[in-house]
Scaffold this motif. Structure first.
Motif, PDB file in Angstrom:
ATOM      1  N   MET A  47       2.023  20.984 -26.850  1.00  0.00           N
ATOM      2  CA  MET A  47       3.026  22.015 -26.621  1.00  0.00           C
ATOM      3  C   MET A  47       2.731  22.816 -25.357  1.00  0.00           C
ATOM      4  O   MET A  47       3.644  23.159 -24.615  1.00  0.00           O
ATOM      5  N   ASP A  48       1.463  23.112 -25.120  1.00  0.00           N
ATOM      6  CA  ASP A  48       1.086  23.837 -23.900  1.00  0.00           C
ATOM      7  C   ASP A  48       1.445  23.031 -22.664  1.00  0.00           C
ATOM      8  O   ASP A  48       1.951  23.567 -21.673  1.00  0.00           O
ATOM      9  N   LEU A  90       5.575  33.420 -27.445  1.00  0.00           N
ATOM     10  CA  LEU A  90       5.076  32.529 -28.504  1.00  0.00           C
ATOM     11  C   LEU A  90       4.201  31.420 -27.920  1.00  0.00           C
ATOM     12  O   LEU A  90       3.122  31.134 -28.449  1.00  0.00           O
ATOM     13  N   PHE A  91       4.660  30.781 -26.864  1.00  0.00           N
ATOM     14  CA  PHE A  91       3.877  29.703 -26.257  1.00  0.00           C
ATOM     15  C   PHE A  91       2.547  30.215 -25.714  1.00  0.00           C
ATOM     16  O   PHE A  91       1.572  29.471 -25.663  1.00  0.00           O
ATOM     17  N   ILE A 100       2.658  30.478 -35.394  1.00  0.00           N
ATOM     18  CA  ILE A 100       3.243  30.459 -34.044  1.00  0.00           C
ATOM     19  C   ILE A 100       3.961  29.135 -33.783  1.00  0.00           C
ATOM     20  O   ILE A 100       5.090  29.112 -33.280  1.00  0.00           O
ATOM     21  N   ILE A 101       3.324  28.025 -34.136  1.00  0.00           N
ATOM     22  CA  ILE A 101       3.929  26.705 -33.900  1.00  0.00           C
ATOM     23  C   ILE A 101       5.209  26.560 -34.717  1.00  0.00           C
ATOM     24  O   ILE A 101       6.221  26.054 -34.223  1.00  0.00           O
ATOM     25  N   GLU A 105       8.954  25.990 -33.106  1.00  0.00           N
ATOM     26  CA  GLU A 105       9.820  24.873 -33.518  1.00  0.00           C
ATOM     27  C   GLU A 105      11.204  25.386 -33.873  1.00  0.00           C
ATOM     28  O   GLU A 105      12.212  24.858 -33.408  1.00  0.00           O
ATOM     29  N   GLU A 106      11.264  26.429 -34.658  1.00  0.00           N
ATOM     30  CA  GLU A 106      12.542  26.969 -35.124  1.00  0.00           C
ATOM     31  C   GLU A 106      13.307  27.683 -34.005  1.00  0.00           C
ATOM     32  O   GLU A 106      14.497  27.439 -33.797  1.00  0.00           O
TER      33      GLU A 106
END
Length: 154
Positions: A47-48, A90-91, A100-101, A105-106
């Motif tokens: 994700m990063d 968030l990221f 957080i993940i 996603e949402e």
């Protein structure tokens, strides 16, 4: 159930919409990672990379070239920019990874749906052909290149 007509996206906006598709795939990859019990650290690493490589430049293009068509004081643009800032926070958070993940996603999926179904339609209604040509010139189609070091979703 009422069948929705597909959204007709202006040719200049299609590369941005294809990038949105990759964002939706990120949400799917996260859901798949959760269902497979993949470690939060593995998912966060991917994700990063996705955030730095794809989302940061994507947000910049939208904010610099696309949103100004409606004007930065427009309520829909303000909402989109606020969502960008929330996603950036968030990221850039590295504590409580599972929470957080899950939020990323949402919120990423909801944000993309908002831009595609509401904001971009409004922009297309008011954009001049000259503005669309500028978007095409400044943000041409590029092939998505994924990070295949850890395909945790497969």
């Amino acid at each position: 159930m009422e069948q929705k007509k597909p959204i007709k996206r202006h040719k200049a906006m299609q590369p941005i919409s294809r990038e949105h598709h990759q964002g939706l795939l990120l949400s799917w990859k996260i859901r798949t990672g959760f269902s497979k019990g993949i470690s939060m650290e593995r998912m966060k690493t991917y994700m990063d990379w996705f955030y730095a490589t794809h989302l940061v430049p994507h947000f910049e293009v939208e904010e610099k070239y696309i949103f100004p068509i409606l004007g930065n004081d427009h309520e829909l643009v303000k909402k989109a920019i606020a969502q960008h800032r929330r996603l950036e926070r968030l990221f850039n958070t590295s504590t409580e990874l599972k929470k957080i993940i899950s939020l990323i996603e949402e919120e990423l999926e909801n944000h993309i749906r908002f831009e595609e179904r509401i904001l971009f339609n409004e922009i297309q209604k008011v954009a001049t052909e000259e503005q669309m040509n500028t978007i095409s010139e400044l943000h041409p189609e590029t092939k998505f290149v994924d990070n295949t070091k850890d395909l945790f979703w497969e």
